[in-house]
Design a protein around this motif. Structure first.
Motif, mmCIF file in Angstrom:
data_model
loop_
_atom_site.group_PDB
_atom_site.id
_atom_site.type_symbol
_atom_site.label_atom_id
_atom_site.label_comp_id
_atom_site.label_asym_id
_atom_site.label_seq_id
_atom_site.Cartn_x
_atom_site.Cartn_y
_atom_site.Cartn_z
ATOM 1 N N ALA A 1 0.837 -1.200 0.000
ATOM 2 C CA ALA A 1 0.000 0.000 0.000
ATOM 3 C C ALA A 1 0.872 1.251 0.000
ATOM 4 C CB ALA A 1 -0.903 -0.015 1.225
ATOM 5 N N ALA A 2 0.470 2.228 -0.775
ATOM 6 C CA ALA A 2 1.224 3.486 -0.837
ATOM 7 C C ALA A 2 1.120 4.193 0.508
ATOM 8 C CB ALA A 2 0.662 4.366 -1.947
ATOM 9 N N PRO A 3 2.267 4.738 0.964
ATOM 10 C CA PRO A 3 2.223 5.435 2.254
ATOM 11 C C PRO A 3 1.328 6.654 2.162
ATOM 12 C CG PRO A 3 4.307 5.864 1.135
ATOM 13 C CD PRO A 3 3.607 4.798 0.353
ATOM 14 N N SER A 4 0.642 6.894 3.200
ATOM 15 C CA SER A 4 -0.248 8.063 3.222
ATOM 16 C C SER A 4 0.442 9.207 3.945
ATOM 17 C CB SER A 4 -1.565 7.715 3.936
ATOM 18 O OG SER A 4 -1.317 7.334 5.272
ATOM 19 N N PHE A 5 0.377 10.403 3.398
ATOM 20 C CA PHE A 5 0.969 11.577 4.004
ATOM 21 C C PHE A 5 -0.152 12.499 4.467
ATOM 22 C CE2 PHE A 5 4.099 10.034 0.970
ATOM 23 C CZ PHE A 5 5.248 10.001 1.742
ATOM 24 N N ARG A 6 0.018 12.939 5.721
ATOM 25 C CA ARG A 6 -0.989 13.835 6.259
ATOM 26 C C ARG A 6 -0.517 15.275 6.077
ATOM 27 N NH1 ARG A 6 -2.172 16.375 11.050
ATOM 28 N NH2 ARG A 6 -0.228 15.645 12.003
ATOM 29 N N ALA A 7 -1.292 16.077 5.474
ATOM 30 C CA ALA A 7 -0.918 17.475 5.243
ATOM 31 C C ALA A 7 -0.920 18.252 6.553
ATOM 32 C CB ALA A 7 -1.890 18.107 4.257
ATOM 33 N N PHE A 8 -0.037 19.314 6.595
ATOM 34 C CA PHE A 8 -0.031 20.188 7.757
ATOM 35 C C PHE A 8 -1.340 20.964 7.819
ATOM 36 C CE2 PHE A 8 4.626 19.833 7.302
ATOM 37 C CZ PHE A 8 4.941 19.494 8.609
ATOM 38 N N THR A 9 -1.824 21.142 9.031
ATOM 39 C CA THR A 9 -2.999 21.989 9.190
ATOM 40 C C THR A 9 -2.544 23.443 9.289
ATOM 41 O OG1 THR A 9 -2.927 21.899 11.602
ATOM 42 C CG2 THR A 9 -4.137 20.139 10.464
ATOM 43 N N ILE B 1 -3.091 25.528 11.607
ATOM 44 C CA ILE B 1 -2.602 25.807 12.968
ATOM 45 C C ILE B 1 -1.157 25.354 13.120
ATOM 46 C CG2 ILE B 1 -2.885 25.226 15.400
ATOM 47 C CD1 ILE B 1 -5.878 25.101 14.936
ATOM 48 N N GLU B 2 -0.843 24.159 12.552
ATOM 49 C CA GLU B 2 0.528 23.666 12.642
ATOM 50 C C GLU B 2 1.490 24.569 11.872
ATOM 51 O OE1 GLU B 2 -0.155 18.857 13.140
ATOM 52 O OE2 GLU B 2 -0.317 19.771 11.149
ATOM 53 N N LEU B 3 1.077 25.037 10.719
ATOM 54 C CA LEU B 3 1.916 25.942 9.934
ATOM 55 C C LEU B 3 2.161 27.249 10.683
ATOM 56 C CD1 LEU B 3 0.478 25.471 6.328
ATOM 57 C CD2 LEU B 3 2.752 24.813 7.135
ATOM 58 N N LEU B 4 1.085 27.772 11.312
ATOM 59 C CA LEU B 4 1.235 29.002 12.072
ATOM 60 C C LEU B 4 2.175 28.807 13.258
ATOM 61 C CD1 LEU B 4 -2.433 30.352 12.078
ATOM 62 C CD2 LEU B 4 -0.474 31.291 10.833
ATOM 63 N N ALA B 5 2.107 27.617 13.871
ATOM 64 C CA ALA B 5 2.986 27.328 15.002
ATOM 65 C C ALA B 5 4.447 27.304 14.558
ATOM 66 C CB ALA B 5 2.600 25.999 15.640
ATOM 67 N N VAL B 6 4.709 26.677 13.404
ATOM 68 C CA VAL B 6 6.080 26.605 12.884
ATOM 69 C C VAL B 6 6.602 28.004 12.559
ATOM 70 C CG1 VAL B 6 7.493 25.817 10.958
ATOM 71 C CG2 VAL B 6 5.846 24.266 12.003
#
Length: 204
Positions: free
Chosen positions: A11-19, A21-26
Motif C-alpha cells: 500500500a502506498a504510504p499516506s501523508f498527512r498534510a499540515f494543518t 494551525i501547525e503551519l502558524l505554530a512553525v
C-alpha cells in the motif's frame, strides 16, 4: 499450466498534510528564534567591526612610526613641526605621505623616497558618498583612510619629542593629564562622535 498467484502491491504510504494551525505554530517558532538570533548577530558584528578598526588604527600608528624611523622626522609640514602636540586626521594630508601619493613623492614632497608605509584593503562604498574599512584613492591620487563606520581616524603626534602627548578629553580611563606615547591613533567608534569616549577605539 498453473499460474502463480499475484502478490499484492504494498500500500502506498499516506501523508498527512499540515494543518493551518501547525503551519502558524512553525512560523511563530521560526520568528521567535530569529528574534533571539538578531541581538546576538548584531553584537557579533559590532565586535568584528571594533576589532577590525582597532587593527587598522594600530597599522596606521606603526606606519607613522616607520616613517619617523626612515626620515627622522614626523610626516608633517615644517610649519607645524615642533608644536607640543600635532593633531591630524587620516585624510589626504597624512595618508598622501604614508601611501606615497604623487603629490608627496616629488622633490618638495614629504616622501621623496616613494616608500609605501601604509598598505591595506580598499575602502568600500557605503552610500551617500561615504566609504569604510580601508583606503580610498581618488582619481588625482589623494589617499584617505576610513574606519568601519565611514569616518577618518584621529591622530595626535608628539611634536616636541618629549615622549608624551596631552590626554584626549574623552579618555576617562585615567586621571593623568598626559599619555606616555609619541603617537596616538583612535576611531570615534560606532556612534561617530569623538566627544563620547565610551565607544571610541584607542590604540593605547
Amino acid at each position: 499450466m498453473k499460474s502463480e498467484p499475484l502478490t499484492p502491491l504494498p500500500a502506498a504510504p499516506s501523508f498527512r498534510a499540515f494543518t493551518l494551525i501547525e503551519l502558524l505554530a512553525v512560523v511563530t517558532i521560526i520568528g521567535i528564534l530569529a528574534g533571539l538570533m538578531y541581538p546576538a548577530s548584531h553584537a557579533i558584528m559590532k565586535k568584528v567591526r571594533m576589532s577590525r578598526t582597532e587593527t587598522t588604527a594600530l597599522h596606521l600608528k606603526n606606519a607613522i612610526n616607520t616613517y619617523l624611523t626612515e626620515y627622522r622626522k614626523l610626516p608633517v609640514r615644517q610649519s607645524i613641526a615642533g608644536e607640543p602636540e600635532i593633531h591630524l586626521m587620516s585624510d589626504g594630508e597624512l595618508m598622501d605621505v604614508l601611501c606615497a601619493s604623487p603629490s608627496e613623492t616629488g622633490t618638495n614632497g614629504l616622501n621623496p623616497k616613494k616608500i609605501v608605509f601604509f598598505t591595506g584593503g580598499t575602502a568600500r562604498p557605503m552610500g551617500e558618498g561615504k566609504y569604510r574599512n580601508g583606503v580610498r584613492i581618488t582619481s588625482d591620487g589623494t589617499a584617505e583612510l576610513f574606519d568601519s563606520w565611514g569616518n577618518h581616524f584621529f591622530v595626535i603626534l608628539d611634536g616636541d619629542s618629549n615622549g608624551r602627548v596631552p590626554k584626549p578629553k574623552w579618555d576617562e580611563r585615567t586621571d593623568s593629564a598626559e599619555i606616555l606615547h609619541s603617537i596616538l591613533v583612535w576611531s570615534s567608534g560606532p556612534d561617530s562622535d569623538n566627544a563620547t569616549g565610551s565607544d571610541n577605539v584607542p590604540t593605547w
